[in-house]
Design an enzyme around this catalytic site. Structure first.
Site, PDB file in Angstrom:
ATOM      1  N   ASN A 196     105.126   1.993  36.794  1.00 24.06           N
ATOM      2  CA  ASN A 196     104.825   2.592  38.090  1.00 24.06           C
ATOM      3  C   ASN A 196     103.499   3.352  38.020  1.00 24.06           C
ATOM      4  OD1 ASN A 196     105.231   3.382  40.778  1.00 24.06           O
ATOM      5  ND2 ASN A 196     106.276   5.264  40.181  1.00 24.06           N
ATOM      6  N   ASP A 232     114.942   8.902  36.045  1.00 24.28           N
ATOM      7  CA  ASP A 232     114.352  10.191  36.400  1.00 24.28           C
ATOM      8  C   ASP A 232     113.036   9.923  37.119  1.00 24.28           C
ATOM      9  OD1 ASP A 232     116.332  11.759  35.211  1.00 24.28           O
ATOM     10  OD2 ASP A 232     115.396  11.540  33.243  1.00 24.28           O
ATOM     11  N   LEU A 233     113.012  10.128  38.414  1.00 24.49           N
ATOM     12  CA  LEU A 233     111.880   9.767  39.253  1.00 24.49           C
ATOM     13  C   LEU A 233     110.568  10.329  38.709  1.00 24.49           C
ATOM     14  CD1 LEU A 233     110.912   8.431  41.881  1.00 24.49           C
ATOM     15  CD2 LEU A 233     111.306  10.635  43.028  1.00 24.49           C
ATOM     16  N   ASP A 234     109.606   9.443  38.496  1.00 21.05           N
ATOM     17  CA  ASP A 234     108.255   9.799  38.046  1.00 21.05           C
ATOM     18  C   ASP A 234     108.238  10.561  36.728  1.00 21.05           C
ATOM     19  OD1 ASP A 234     107.145   8.543  40.215  1.00 21.05           O
ATOM     20  OD2 ASP A 234     107.011  10.368  41.435  1.00 21.05           O
ATOM     21  N   GLU A 235     109.291  10.422  35.915  1.00 23.08           N
ATOM     22  CA  GLU A 235     109.318  11.122  34.641  1.00 23.08           C
ATOM     23  C   GLU A 235     109.514  10.179  33.458  1.00 23.08           C
ATOM     24  OE1 GLU A 235     111.721  14.594  34.445  1.00 23.08           O
ATOM     25  OE2 GLU A 235     111.172  15.295  36.451  1.00 23.08           O
TER      26      GLU A 235
END
Length: 290
Positions: A196, A232-235
């Site tokens: 991403n 874990d969103l954007d992690e």
């Protein structure tokens, strides 16, 4: 640009294992026994965790030393040193499915780099929840799949994506500004093979219109982060990051332009390094052999 790897003659070996004496000797011995000649070698000794990482790009002169034979012969070495490893034909392109929504700068950049040979990838499909870039996909001769997503249809949309991944034998999924949050289950199924890209302001601005928020705060740096997709969103594990200095003279629209340039470049680096087996996951971190 480096010459293209020779099919069936150039290979890439990546490995990680507990650090111990004799590892490099064991790998080099394997290469010698199999007519291997090292073209590029990189290694990293993580002393804090006691783990060893290595990437070797090599060619072979023995016509009988094909990919499956080399994999078979490396097995005993891997077992002796408790090595996690992958061995690939260096010429094989990574089959990459690209997902996009309404911002096409990263998609366009990846398509151009693929056409010019800067990325060793194949793009069997482009998937989008909108039709904005159907014409662009047609220009490049790539099948375009419109998969709308609503709260009610999200399970069906994700099932369709997984179906395409399986049908097209996809190695990597790239979220090139795909503005939908993937479910935990989908993230787990794509673990280690989905990348991403998102903006990375200092300080970070979440939610809608981040560039307007950045302008209102008078930021002096804008940037981007490419990372693996996790629940874990954007992690997820970070592969590449970059920043560009800006100042008070840039309005929100100009900040968007600067940010998009950084996003495209950072994502291209991440896709290139992943496709060349230069990225190795180390827990919550990555080891990147550039």
């Amino acid at each position: 640009m480096s010459p293209r790897p020779q099919p069936g003659r150039e290979f890439v070996l990546t490995l990680s294992c507990p650090d111990s004496a004799g590892l490099v000797h064991a790998v080099s011995g394997f290469l010698v026994r199999n007519s291997g000649n090292i073209l590029e070698s990189q290694q990293f000794d993580d002393r804090l965790q006691g783990r060893f990482f290595m990437r070797v790009h090599f060619d072979v002169s023995d016509p009988n030393a094909d990919l499956e034979t080399l994999r078979y012969r490396f097995g005993p070495v891997a077992e002796a040193y408790r090595i996690s490893w992958k061995l690939w034909d260096a010429s094989t392109p990574t089959r990459t499915l690209i997902m996009v929504s309404k911002f096409g700068h990263c998609l366009n950049d990846l398509l151009f780099r693929r056409r010019t040979g800067a990325l060793n990838i194949e793009i069997p499909a482009i998937v989008s929840n909108h039709r904005d870039f159907e014409g662009l996909a047609e220009t490049y001769g790539i099948p375009f799949h419109h998969v709308p997503v609503t709260k009610e249809t999200k399970p069906e949309a994700e099932a369709r994506l997984l179906e395409l991944v399986r049908e097209l034998d996809v190695d990597l999924v790239v979220l090139a500004r795909y503005m939908q949050v993937l479910s935990d289950d989908l993230c787990k199924q794509l673990e280690g093979r989905a990348i991403n890209i998102h903006h990375s302001f200092l300080p970070s601005f979440k939610g809608a219109r981040p560039y307007v928020q950045a302008y209102d705060r008078g930021v002096k740096l804008v940037g981007a982060t490419a990372h693996y997709v996790t629940s874990d969103l954007d992690e997820g594990q970070i592969i590449e990051q970059d920043v560009v200095r800006v100042d008070h003279s840039l309005d929100p629209g100009e900040l968007v332009t600067v940010g998009r340039d950084v996003e495209a470049q950072v994502l291209a680096h991440a896709v290139k390094w992943h496709s060349e087996s230069r990225v190795m996951v180390d827990g919550n971190r990555t080891v990147v052999f550039r």
